[in-house]
Design a protein around this motif. Sequence first.
Motif, short mmCIF file in Angstrom:
data_model
loop_
_atom_site.label_atom_id
_atom_site.label_comp_id
_atom_site.label_asym_id
_atom_site.label_seq_id
_atom_site.Cartn_x
_atom_site.Cartn_y
_atom_site.Cartn_z
N LEU A 71 0.67 -1.32 -0.01
CA LEU A 71 -0.58 -0.05 -0.17
C LEU A 71 0.51 1.19 0.33
CD1 LEU A 71 -2.78 -0.85 2.27
CD2 LEU A 71 -2.87 -1.16 -0.02
N ILE A 74 1.85 1.80 -3.69
CA ILE A 74 0.70 2.11 -4.18
C ILE A 74 0.87 4.06 -3.74
CG2 ILE A 74 -1.70 1.62 -4.53
CD1 ILE A 74 -1.13 -1.02 -4.27
N GLY A 75 0.55 3.82 -3.11
CA GLY A 75 0.70 5.18 -2.28
C GLY A 75 1.18 5.74 -2.85
N TYR A 76 2.45 6.13 -3.25
CA TYR A 76 3.44 6.42 -3.64
C TYR A 76 3.80 6.48 -5.30
CZ TYR A 76 8.38 7.87 -5.24
OH TYR A 76 9.12 9.54 -5.99
N MET A 253 -0.93 4.79 4.97
CA MET A 253 -1.49 3.82 4.15
C MET A 253 -2.44 4.08 4.12
SD MET A 253 0.69 5.79 1.98
CE MET A 253 2.35 6.27 1.99
N SER A 257 -3.62 5.08 0.38
CA SER A 257 -3.79 4.38 -0.57
C SER A 257 -5.06 3.79 -0.83
CB SER A 257 -3.07 3.62 -0.03
OG SER A 257 -1.65 4.34 -0.44
N GLY A 472 -0.21 10.51 0.08
CA GLY A 472 0.29 9.24 -0.51
C GLY A 472 2.18 9.69 -1.28
#
Length: 727
Positions: A71, A74-76, A253, A257, A472
């Motif tokens: 997560l 993905i968030g980044y 996150m 996310s 994120g």
Amino acid sequence: MPKNSKVTQREHSSEHVTESVADLLAHEEPVDYKRSILNVTGETWDKQKDGEEELDAENRPAWNSKLQYILAQIGYCVGLGNVWRFPYLCQKNGGGAYLVPYLVLLIIIGLPLFFLELAVGQRIRRGSIGVWNYICPRLGGIGYASCLVCFFVGLYYNVIIGWSIFYFFKSFQYPLPWSECPIVKNGSVAIVETECERSSATTYFWYRETLDISNSISESGGLNWKMTLCLLVAWSLVGLAMIKGIQSSGKVMYFSSLFPYVVLVCFLVRGLLLRGAVDGIMHMFTPKLDKMLDPQVWREAATQVFFALGLGFGGVIAFSSYNKQDNNCHFDATLVSFINFFTSVLATLVVFAVLGFKANIMNEKCVVENAEKILGYLNTNVLSHDLIPPHVNFSHLTAKDYNEMYRVIMTVKEGHFKELGLDACLLEDELNKSVQGTGLAFIAFTEAMTHFPASPFWSVMFFLMLINLGLGSMIGTMSGITTPIIDTFKVRKEVFTVGCCIFAFVVGLIFVQRSGNYFVTMFDDYSATLPLTVVVILENIAVAWIYGTKKFMQELTEMLGFRPYQFYYYTWKYVSPICMAVLMTASIIQLGVSPPGYSAWIREEAAEKFLFYPTWAMAILISLIILASLPLPLVFILRQFHLVSDGSNTLSVTYKKGRMMKDISNLEDNDETRFILSKVPSETPSPMPTHRSYLGPGSNSPMEMSSAPNGRYGSGYLLASTPESEL
């Protein structure tokens, strides 16, 4: 040597020697070179420092679960660009046909380089500075350049989060404040604000109420206090999320996310129920195959792949450095890359469903306005009633009926048609109006939401989604700064994080003055693109050509438990460097061809106008590119000419119960000397041996042993199971 040691027992035994020196050493008690008589560098052993390093290696934070780590990545990687950049590029570059070059470049550039960054971070367990100092000290500037670019991007990226926070709080009212133009009183007469009347309600709210923008970058206009307060809130959110490292950001996150996906799905369902949504989606996915042959399309697709995955920033390396060594980072790279791609497609569906609805609304408005013009011409006998088809009903005029009238009038009044000032009112023209970035999020999308039932609810959801997408990405970007600095300089995490956020807020005040939007545009266009491209090329070269692709593949085999596909060998060694070099060349050409300028909002004209940067702004622009790239040649020169120590003469060896730990982060490639540690001076091996050591039947010579393929520098005794945090 102790009497009960295996070596001593062998000396008094008549049995043949059948074990290698490495096998014998595996059974000895741990010995550290700094504590033994053999101290190659002459360093004094600092017990406290040594203990701190071991404690730091053993106590490195780790993700609470694999889900939390995925997560976080993905968030980044999934950020604002997926929502407002990818749909624009898709529309501009051939609709559905654009997905083909994007997917091809994702596979041959994005996935291999993303896997490479994940692998080196997990293997070495350090931030970007430590990783590239370890792999190639002379290219250690890569890590510092990444930190600088992260800082530049973080400065303006958080301003966008501030704008979203402002709109978020403004959404808690009905009707939405950008749904109608404000009324101003001129004496006893109430009139519509001229600037708003000449543009639109959403455009006016963005440029005047939100930014209170000046006419050019040269007109500062002072601080916008509303945006300053929102920027402070944005940096406070980032600081709170980052203050405990991954222990705090990892928990954030889970929400930041996942929540954007909830909103996107809700918007997609709602959007598909709107009138005209299908028109927008059909327009989006109608492929223009001729666009696939345009080199510009491939360049923009490569750039989008590059930035969508966050390559070169150091955030990917920072997050993966908190993983266990046996984590399957190949699976992670594939999963995150394709989730990123499908998120972009999902966001594109949402955007074009909503824009299709908006296009229908605007087209109907156009038909009504032009129908009133035609009625006026009929009443004044400018146009004859014979030109109007008998089935046309002006009280229920459809777009089809208007288009029929328009064509008849244009044919009959061919010579004087332009004087009538009638518009074609084609739905296709509305759908072809390309919008991206802030224009999509804060103007086009907000205008569409004013026509939604329960519009404040959808506005709150939309801007809360933007805040979470930005947060994120900001956590990943800030990790690209904090992780390598804390790893390298051992500063206190909480103090450095708070200090970094305060400093960034103070510097970021340049973006919240009335001309601040123009500085955001400058930083977005020039501070990251070229320096990051150079950084990723050097990352690729450092691993594939300096460290060695074969050696890296072997270490990945030992770390993952399986050998990665041969596909990665060829992409790392040949395909990716060539493609990135072409992209860098194209980016330089694009910078040279495109005049450095910006779109300014002229208040008196209520319209945008392209202006060139003044000389002082050009100096800032060039300084950004040079400053972000400066660590690369600077560190290389300093270490190449030994102006600063890179630790290349330092070698520390420790062995523990069948595994060895070796501090070789800065060892030269050609220095593969083996040291056998002992506690008695007379047993120290001679640097110039006068005879060949007997290693038992079938054993290799010392030189042959030293060329064993496993390990950082080909040392046969460095096992893959050794945590790199202990190296």
